[in-house]
Scaffold this motif. Sequence first.
Motif, PDB file in Angstrom:
ATOM      1  N   PRO A  85       9.156  29.038  16.726  1.00 36.11           N
ATOM      2  CA  PRO A  85       9.394  29.862  17.919  1.00 36.11           C
ATOM      3  C   PRO A  85      10.867  30.237  18.079  1.00 36.11           C
ATOM      4  CG  PRO A  85       8.903  27.596  18.555  1.00 36.11           C
ATOM      5  CD  PRO A  85       8.713  27.680  17.068  1.00 36.11           C
TER       6      PRO A  85
ATOM      7  N   GLY B  42       4.159  20.982  15.915  1.00 36.02           N
ATOM      8  CA  GLY B  42       4.389  22.429  15.761  1.00 36.02           C
ATOM      9  C   GLY B  42       5.869  22.699  15.598  1.00 36.02           C
ATOM     10  N   SER B  43       6.544  22.986  16.732  1.00 33.02           N
ATOM     11  CA  SER B  43       8.001  23.196  16.685  1.00 33.02           C
ATOM     12  C   SER B  43       8.676  21.971  16.079  1.00 33.02           C
ATOM     13  CB  SER B  43       8.545  23.412  18.103  1.00 33.02           C
ATOM     14  OG  SER B  43       7.897  24.480  18.713  1.00 33.02           O
TER      15      SER B  43
ATOM     16  N   GLU C 251      12.802  29.990  20.485  1.00 30.01           N
ATOM     17  CA  GLU C 251      13.622  28.988  21.189  1.00 30.01           C
ATOM     18  C   GLU C 251      14.199  27.972  20.211  1.00 30.01           C
ATOM     19  OE1 GLU C 251      10.542  29.951  22.037  1.00 30.01           O
ATOM     20  OE2 GLU C 251      11.155  31.220  23.708  1.00 30.01           O
TER      21      GLU C 251
ATOM     22  N   LEU D 227      18.097  27.288  19.267  1.00 30.04           N
ATOM     23  CA  LEU D 227      18.721  25.952  19.272  1.00 30.04           C
ATOM     24  C   LEU D 227      19.523  25.710  18.007  1.00 30.04           C
ATOM     25  CD1 LEU D 227      15.998  23.595  20.765  1.00 30.04           C
ATOM     26  CD2 LEU D 227      18.333  23.896  21.572  1.00 30.04           C
TER      27      LEU D 227
ATOM     28  N   LEU E 206       2.189  22.955   6.775  1.00 29.15           N
ATOM     29  CA  LEU E 206       3.141  22.024   7.398  1.00 29.15           C
ATOM     30  C   LEU E 206       2.676  21.653   8.815  1.00 29.15           C
ATOM     31  CD1 LEU E 206       6.000  20.648   7.401  1.00 29.15           C
ATOM     32  CD2 LEU E 206       6.875  22.781   8.367  1.00 29.15           C
ATOM     33  N   THR E 207       2.408  22.689   9.639  1.00 35.78           N
ATOM     34  CA  THR E 207       2.091  22.483  11.059  1.00 35.78           C
ATOM     35  C   THR E 207       0.806  21.670  11.237  1.00 35.78           C
ATOM     36  OG1 THR E 207       3.162  24.580  11.551  1.00 35.78           O
ATOM     37  CG2 THR E 207       1.668  23.737  13.231  1.00 35.78           C
TER      38      THR E 207
ATOM     39  N   ILE F 159       5.420  32.734  14.801  1.00 33.75           N
ATOM     40  CA  ILE F 159       5.271  32.444  13.363  1.00 33.75           C
ATOM     41  C   ILE F 159       6.658  32.149  12.759  1.00 33.75           C
ATOM     42  CG2 ILE F 159       5.334  34.924  12.809  1.00 33.75           C
ATOM     43  CD1 ILE F 159       3.527  34.368  10.432  1.00 33.75           C
TER      44      ILE F 159
ATOM     45  N   TRP G  84      -2.874  26.439  11.549  1.00 36.97           N
ATOM     46  CA  TRP G  84      -2.120  27.683  11.405  1.00 36.97           C
ATOM     47  C   TRP G  84      -1.711  27.971   9.969  1.00 36.97           C
ATOM     48  CZ3 TRP G  84      -2.283  31.417  14.584  1.00 36.97           C
ATOM     49  CH2 TRP G  84      -2.447  31.173  15.951  1.00 36.97           C
TER      50      TRP G  84
ATOM     51  N   THR H  22      -1.321  30.066   7.148  1.00 41.13           N
ATOM     52  CA  THR H  22      -1.416  31.477   6.744  1.00 41.13           C
ATOM     53  C   THR H  22      -1.981  31.538   5.329  1.00 41.13           C
ATOM     54  OG1 THR H  22       0.524  32.014   8.065  1.00 41.13           O
ATOM     55  CG2 THR H  22      -0.065  33.596   6.349  1.00 41.13           C
TER      56      THR H  22
ATOM     57  N   PHE I  60       1.053  27.564   2.880  1.00 39.78           N
ATOM     58  CA  PHE I  60       2.046  26.544   3.231  1.00 39.78           C
ATOM     59  C   PHE I  60       1.492  25.738   4.402  1.00 39.78           C
ATOM     60  CE2 PHE I  60       6.001  25.423   5.514  1.00 39.78           C
ATOM     61  CZ  PHE I  60       6.849  25.035   4.486  1.00 39.78           C
TER      62      PHE I  60
HETATM   63  C1  LIG Z   1       0.620  33.788  13.121  1.00 35.99           C
HETATM   64  C2  LIG Z   1       1.111  32.414  12.787  1.00 35.99           C
HETATM   65  C3  LIG Z   1       1.189  32.005  11.453  1.00 35.99           C
HETATM   66  C4  LIG Z   1       1.627  30.728  11.139  1.00 35.99           C
HETATM   67  N1  LIG Z   1       1.653  30.327   9.820  1.00 35.99           N
HETATM   68  C5  LIG Z   1       1.970  29.047   9.505  1.00 35.99           C
HETATM   69  C6  LIG Z   1       1.901  28.576   8.147  1.00 35.99           C
HETATM   70  O1  LIG Z   1       1.591  29.338   7.219  1.00 35.99           O
HETATM   71  N2  LIG Z   1       2.141  27.276   7.908  1.00 35.99           N
HETATM   72  C7  LIG Z   1       2.495  26.401   8.889  1.00 35.99           C
HETATM   73  O2  LIG Z   1       2.713  25.234   8.597  1.00 35.99           O
HETATM   74  N3  LIG Z   1       2.582  26.810  10.194  1.00 35.99           N
HETATM   75  C8  LIG Z   1       2.323  28.108  10.514  1.00 35.99           C
HETATM   76  N4  LIG Z   1       2.381  28.541  11.834  1.00 35.99           N
HETATM   77  C9  LIG Z   1       2.726  27.593  12.862  1.00 35.99           C
HETATM   78  C10 LIG Z   1       4.049  27.863  13.519  1.00 35.99           C
HETATM   79  O3  LIG Z   1       5.097  27.470  12.685  1.00 35.99           O
HETATM   80  C11 LIG Z   1       4.014  27.125  14.860  1.00 35.99           C
HETATM   81  O4  LIG Z   1       3.088  27.810  15.687  1.00 35.99           O
HETATM   82  C12 LIG Z   1       5.337  27.088  15.524  1.00 35.99           C
HETATM   83  O5  LIG Z   1       6.226  26.293  14.790  1.00 35.99           O
HETATM   84  C13 LIG Z   1       5.234  26.564  16.962  1.00 35.99           C
HETATM   85  O6  LIG Z   1       4.462  25.415  17.055  1.00 35.99           O
HETATM   86  P1  LIG Z   1       3.312  25.320  18.172  1.00 35.99           P
HETATM   87  O7  LIG Z   1       2.488  26.544  18.043  1.00 35.99           O
HETATM   88  O8  LIG Z   1       2.651  24.021  18.026  1.00 35.99           O
HETATM   89  O9  LIG Z   1       4.081  25.409  19.532  1.00 35.99           O
HETATM   90  P2  LIG Z   1       4.792  24.198  20.323  1.00 35.99           P
HETATM   91  O10 LIG Z   1       5.595  23.371  19.386  1.00 35.99           O
HETATM   92  O11 LIG Z   1       3.780  23.513  21.150  1.00 35.99           O
HETATM   93  O12 LIG Z   1       5.790  24.981  21.242  1.00 35.99           O
HETATM   94  C14 LIG Z   1       5.340  25.778  22.339  1.00 35.99           C
HETATM   95  C15 LIG Z   1       6.544  26.450  22.964  1.00 35.99           C
HETATM   96  O13 LIG Z   1       7.419  25.453  23.464  1.00 35.99           O
HETATM   97  C16 LIG Z   1       8.770  25.866  23.341  1.00 35.99           C
HETATM   98  N5  LIG Z   1       9.515  24.831  22.607  1.00 35.99           N
HETATM   99  C17 LIG Z   1       9.068  23.953  21.694  1.00 35.99           C
HETATM  100  N6  LIG Z   1      10.047  23.148  21.283  1.00 35.99           N
HETATM  101  C18 LIG Z   1      11.160  23.515  21.943  1.00 35.99           C
HETATM  102  C19 LIG Z   1      12.504  23.054  21.965  1.00 35.99           C
HETATM  103  N7  LIG Z   1      12.928  22.049  21.173  1.00 35.99           N
HETATM  104  N8  LIG Z   1      13.368  23.667  22.800  1.00 35.99           N
HETATM  105  C20 LIG Z   1      12.969  24.705  23.573  1.00 35.99           C
HETATM  106  N9  LIG Z   1      11.720  25.178  23.610  1.00 35.99           N
HETATM  107  C21 LIG Z   1      10.818  24.593  22.806  1.00 35.99           C
HETATM  108  C22 LIG Z   1       8.732  27.223  22.620  1.00 35.99           C
HETATM  109  O14 LIG Z   1       8.803  28.242  23.592  1.00 35.99           O
HETATM  110  C23 LIG Z   1       7.391  27.242  21.975  1.00 35.99           C
HETATM  111  O15 LIG Z   1       6.907  28.572  21.799  1.00 35.99           O
HETATM  112  C24 LIG Z   1       1.998  29.838  12.167  1.00 35.99           C
HETATM  113  C25 LIG Z   1       1.927  30.253  13.496  1.00 35.99           C
HETATM  114  C26 LIG Z   1       1.493  31.518  13.823  1.00 35.99           C
HETATM  115  C27 LIG Z   1       1.399  31.942  15.253  1.00 35.99           C
END
Ligand SMILES: Cc1cc2nc3c(=O)[nH]c(=O)nc-3n(C[C@H](O)[C@H](O)[C@H](O)COP(=O)(O)OP(=O)(O)OC[C@H]3O[C@@H](n4cnc5c(N)ncnc54)[C@H](O)[C@@H]3O)c2cc1C
Length: 382
Positions: A360, A131-132, A362, A366, A125-126, A357, A156, A158, A123
């Motif tokens: 997050p 990310g978030s 947070e 929300l 997406l990210t 994963i 990221w 998987t 999948f």
């Molecule tokens: C092991 C693993 C597997 C994954 N597998 C997949 C996959 O198969 N496909 C895919 O598409 N993605 C995948 N991901 C990505 C995952 O969905 C993202 O890592 C996640 O959504 C967070 O995005 P980021 O890492 O860019 O963190 P960021 O968006 O940079 O966020 C960093 C931190 O900021 C805080 N934060 C962010 N936004 C907010 C908010 N609105 N309010 C409060 N706090 C906030 C949170 O504490 C967060 O941890 C995977 C991630 C991991 C670690």
Amino acid sequence: MEFALNEEQRMFQNMFRDFAAKDIAPHAEEIDHEETMPASILSKAANQGFLGATLPEEVFGAALDGVSYALMIEEVARACVSLSVVTAAHVSMVAMSILEAGSDAQKAEWLEAMSAGEVIGAFALTEPDAGSDAQSLQTRAVVDGDEVVLGGVKTWVTNGGIAGLFLVFARGAEGIDAYLVPQDTPGLTVGYREPTLGLRSASFNTVYLEGCRVPLTNRLGQAGGGWDIARRAQDRMAVALAAAGLGVATDAIAVASKYATERIQFDVAIAHKQAIQEFVANAYIETEALRYLVYRAAWLSDQGQSVSVEASTVKAFAARVARNVTNMMVQVMGGYGFMEDYPMARKYRDARSLGIIGGPTEVHQLRVAQKIFADLDVEIKL
Ligand SMILES: Cc1cc2nc3c(=O)[nH]c(=O)nc-3n(C[C@H](O)[C@H](O)[C@H](O)COP(=O)(O)OP(=O)(O)OC[C@H]3O[C@@H](n4cnc5c(N)ncnc54)[C@H](O)[C@@H]3O)c2cc1C
């Protein structure tokens, strides 16, 4: 109100537990150290019906209900959290998206092969800057005649290293689209496996899309319908990841409490020390609370209800419980809990991933807050 599993669910639970203990657990340590998911394990999982768990029988799926699927992920995660994540990404995020949104031709092309484990799904997406806030993704989908050209970077992903099919989300003329992109499509390049703190036998890769052309018929659902597909997949994945958290917490308690009956200090097994009893009891209390939230969310989805808020609720709670419980169980095992030759260190590292994963904690909090305030007519933005 009925809290018991039905007869069929109990039968499945025993079957999953036996399989995980016999065919997964003995390899979990080694594949974690070697950072690999052997084809032989995936093939055994496919033979058990795990890779088509919730797909219908017409495509050789196991047609499990949501509760049985949660039990399956829980039991797999007791033995190996990595395999539970590999399976859940394949089933909950990709195969089920095709089942829900795919055309007859797309279902016929992919679902049987996915049930059989001949094609693993990933999948995508990210992105590096999305990310978030995945909805701000920048990967482009430009229509050119009866083809679409994809360009962008996905992070990221998987199963990136083992996938035969990528479900790629990209921005088209009408919003976010979803595309089925076979791994051997020219213009799609899978980067190396990202080194990670935990889940080391799963692979997480950056995927590059450069002039990557697929037929327009590879679009899943309507133009602009990709975000809805992604959100539904994320909800299913949140419940599956919560089941994985339940599995790892359950097994951590079993492993550490047995150890406490065998480890002698000050002339008695440490199980007789009140501090150890408190750790084990608190871990059990948290885990049992999680158990019923997981089964309830799965049961609600079996009733055909939208589980978005329940999925976020249980995912956020599972991430906390799995981390707390494995942390406490490391403490129960003292130095041996910290040693890579014992399974607790792996469980602790793997459990930590659950707060990130699938989105997050947070962001899931929300979503819960949004619902609470929406009931009071106040709109909260993510
Ligand atoms: C092991 C693993 C597997 C994954 N597998 C997949 C996959 O198969 N496909 C895919 O598409 N993605 C995948 N991901 C990505 C995952 O969905 C993202 O890592 C996640 O959504 C967070 O995005 P980021 O890492 O860019 O963190 P960021 O968006 O940079 O966020 C960093 C931190 O900021 C805080 N934060 C962010 N936004 C907010 C908010 N609105 N309010 C409060 N706090 C906030 C949170 O504490 C967060 O941890 C995977 C991630 C991991 C670690």
